[in-house]
Design a protein around this motif. Sequence first.
Motif, PDB file in Angstrom:
ATOM      1  N   CYS A 147       6.491 -11.156   9.351  1.00 52.12           N
ATOM      2  CA  CYS A 147       5.714 -10.132  10.071  1.00 52.12           C
ATOM      3  C   CYS A 147       4.374  -9.946   9.349  1.00 52.12           C
ATOM      4  N   ASP A 148       3.405  -9.400  10.077  1.00 47.01           N
ATOM      5  CA  ASP A 148       2.113  -9.131   9.437  1.00 47.01           C
ATOM      6  C   ASP A 148       2.143  -7.816   8.681  1.00 47.01           C
ATOM      7  N   PHE A 149       2.852  -6.825   9.244  1.00 50.77           N
ATOM      8  CA  PHE A 149       2.954  -5.516   8.604  1.00 50.77           C
ATOM      9  C   PHE A 149       4.404  -5.039   8.696  1.00 50.77           C
ATOM     10  N   TYR A 150       4.839  -4.303   7.669  1.00 46.88           N
ATOM     11  CA  TYR A 150       6.178  -3.699   7.689  1.00 46.88           C
ATOM     12  C   TYR A 150       6.020  -2.323   7.054  1.00 46.88           C
ATOM     13  N   VAL A 151       6.598  -1.295   7.686  1.00 42.31           N
ATOM     14  CA  VAL A 151       6.411   0.064   7.153  1.00 42.31           C
ATOM     15  C   VAL A 151       7.757   0.746   6.931  1.00 42.31           C
ATOM     16  N   PHE A 152       7.804   1.627   5.925  1.00 41.99           N
ATOM     17  CA  PHE A 152       8.984   2.481   5.769  1.00 41.99           C
ATOM     18  C   PHE A 152       8.644   3.718   4.938  1.00 41.99           C
ATOM     19  N   SER A 153       9.604   4.668   4.932  1.00 41.49           N
ATOM     20  CA  SER A 153       9.420   5.956   4.244  1.00 41.49           C
ATOM     21  C   SER A 153      10.384   6.048   3.066  1.00 41.49           C
ATOM     22  N   GLY A 184       5.564   6.606   0.991  1.00 41.58           N
ATOM     23  CA  GLY A 184       6.034   5.571   1.908  1.00 41.58           C
ATOM     24  C   GLY A 184       5.259   4.302   1.663  1.00 41.58           C
ATOM     25  N   VAL A 185       5.545   3.308   2.472  1.00 41.32           N
ATOM     26  CA  VAL A 185       5.023   1.972   2.186  1.00 41.32           C
ATOM     27  C   VAL A 185       4.411   1.352   3.438  1.00 41.32           C
ATOM     28  N   LEU A 186       3.260   0.740   3.222  1.00 37.56           N
ATOM     29  CA  LEU A 186       2.750  -0.221   4.196  1.00 37.56           C
ATOM     30  C   LEU A 186       2.707  -1.558   3.485  1.00 37.56           C
ATOM     31  N   ILE A 188       0.877  -1.176   0.000  1.00 39.28           N
ATOM     32  CA  ILE A 188       0.000   0.000   0.000  1.00 39.28           C
ATOM     33  C   ILE A 188       0.909   1.218   0.000  1.00 39.28           C
ATOM     34  N   LEU A 189       0.671   2.140  -0.923  1.00 40.87           N
ATOM     35  CA  LEU A 189       1.504   3.344  -0.955  1.00 40.87           C
ATOM     36  C   LEU A 189       0.852   4.424  -0.088  1.00 40.87           C
ATOM     37  N   THR A 190       1.658   4.963   0.807  1.00 44.17           N
ATOM     38  CA  THR A 190       1.175   5.954   1.783  1.00 44.17           C
ATOM     39  C   THR A 190       2.084   7.182   1.709  1.00 44.17           C
ATOM     40  N   LYS A 191       1.905   8.095   2.676  1.00 39.88           N
ATOM     41  CA  LYS A 191       2.793   9.277   2.747  1.00 39.88           C
ATOM     42  C   LYS A 191       4.138   8.923   3.354  1.00 39.88           C
ATOM     43  N   GLY A 192       4.167   7.888   4.201  1.00 40.09           N
ATOM     44  CA  GLY A 192       5.411   7.538   4.888  1.00 40.09           C
ATOM     45  C   GLY A 192       5.131   6.590   6.043  1.00 40.09           C
TER      46      GLY A 192
END
Length: 411
Positions: free
Chosen positions: A222-228, A239-241, A95-99
């Motif tokens: 992991c179930d979720f991983y996030v970065f900017s 950013g990414v979810l 999922i593309l996010t702001k960060g």
Amino acid sequence: MNKEFNKMFDVETIRSDFPILNQEINGSPLIYFDNAASTQKPKSVITSISNYYKKDHSNVHRGVHSLSVRATEAYEESRRSIAQFINAAHDYEIILTKGSTESINLVANSITPQINKEDEILITTMEHHSNIVPWQELCIRTGAKLKVIPINTNGEIDLNALSQLINKRTRFVSLVHVSNTLGTINPVKAVIEMAKSVNAYTLIDGAQAVAHMDIDVQSLDCDFYVFSGHKLYGPTGIGVLYGKEECLQSLTPYQYGGEMILKVTFEETTYNELPHKFEAGTPNMAGAVGLRSAIDYLGSIDLDMARNHEMALHDYALNQLLLIPNIEIIGTANNKSAIISFIIKKLHPHDIGTILNQKAVAVRTGHHCTMPLMDHYKISGTIRASFSFYNTKDEVDVMIEALDMAINMLS
Ligand code: PMP
């Protein structure tokens, strides 16, 4: 053992890819040691954004004309490249996010209906505010309890304490992969395994990890991983979810509007499939294009050597810093990334940072958005030098000289 500089790694060639580095601040060449806050951008990233706007821009999805098709292809190609970069099983799990901040907020909001007052959410002492406040708010909404995994004096998670804290009420464990303040690389795989044993969801905040190590979300499990994007040599505002398909499916949408729907009547709405269900409104296409270009750039250099170089800089700087009287290193974990936080007893970090800037050395000073961690160490802030593969040993020498000067001036 200390990492050594590899003569094969041509840092000057790498530096020539980053136009911003070629400038003077206060009459001296810029030394950029604030890479944990945001990395600089290679020419290829800047050009890709400019080319996107010069040649391909229109709104994405549903357009039949050529520019819309091209913009859609560019945007979706970025998603594919991010999925490959972190080895996601499916493109639609990106999922593309702001960060990072928005990604964590998305999960903490959208999981609300699954959480109740008997539940417990676990985070650690070393979290960035972005991985504290959204969970605090979730607890306020639901009555769930926020529990904190303690750390030892080196700044490492206490896994024994974690095994006492984790239980069948634990619904979510959210922790940072690499601490932006301490540089600690957390044993996330072990934590994820413990969380799975009680069927808790896991989220890893990879904001400081993606630029410095290979990430394989399937192997981490992991179930979720996030970065900017902006900490990965890409643009700001993207950013990414990453979420496992079944975990993303279980979440309610975060925002509502265009793009995230399949059918709308005044009576009811059917939501779109993944990933669009979580991407309401016109997305950041130029940002996505820039992020893909940053990933391509990383693919074009020898990352093993680049990372070795970063750690050699870290080890060299640490040895030099330890020679300074009254210095205290904050964060001395065994497994560390190329970040050094320190204080000089009786001197204020901001004063030192200001004098370093006079010598064109850019470091960050303050609480680094980790106020509870500052409370843990009973300090108000640190001076943080964070290294990238475009930094040099000579730059470290200048920082140490400038630091000596600052200490003399302020003492
Ligand atoms: N987590 C960590 C560990 C970070 O270092 C940062 C940025 N300093 C964030 C989350 C938030 O990232 P962003 O501001 O890009 O959303």
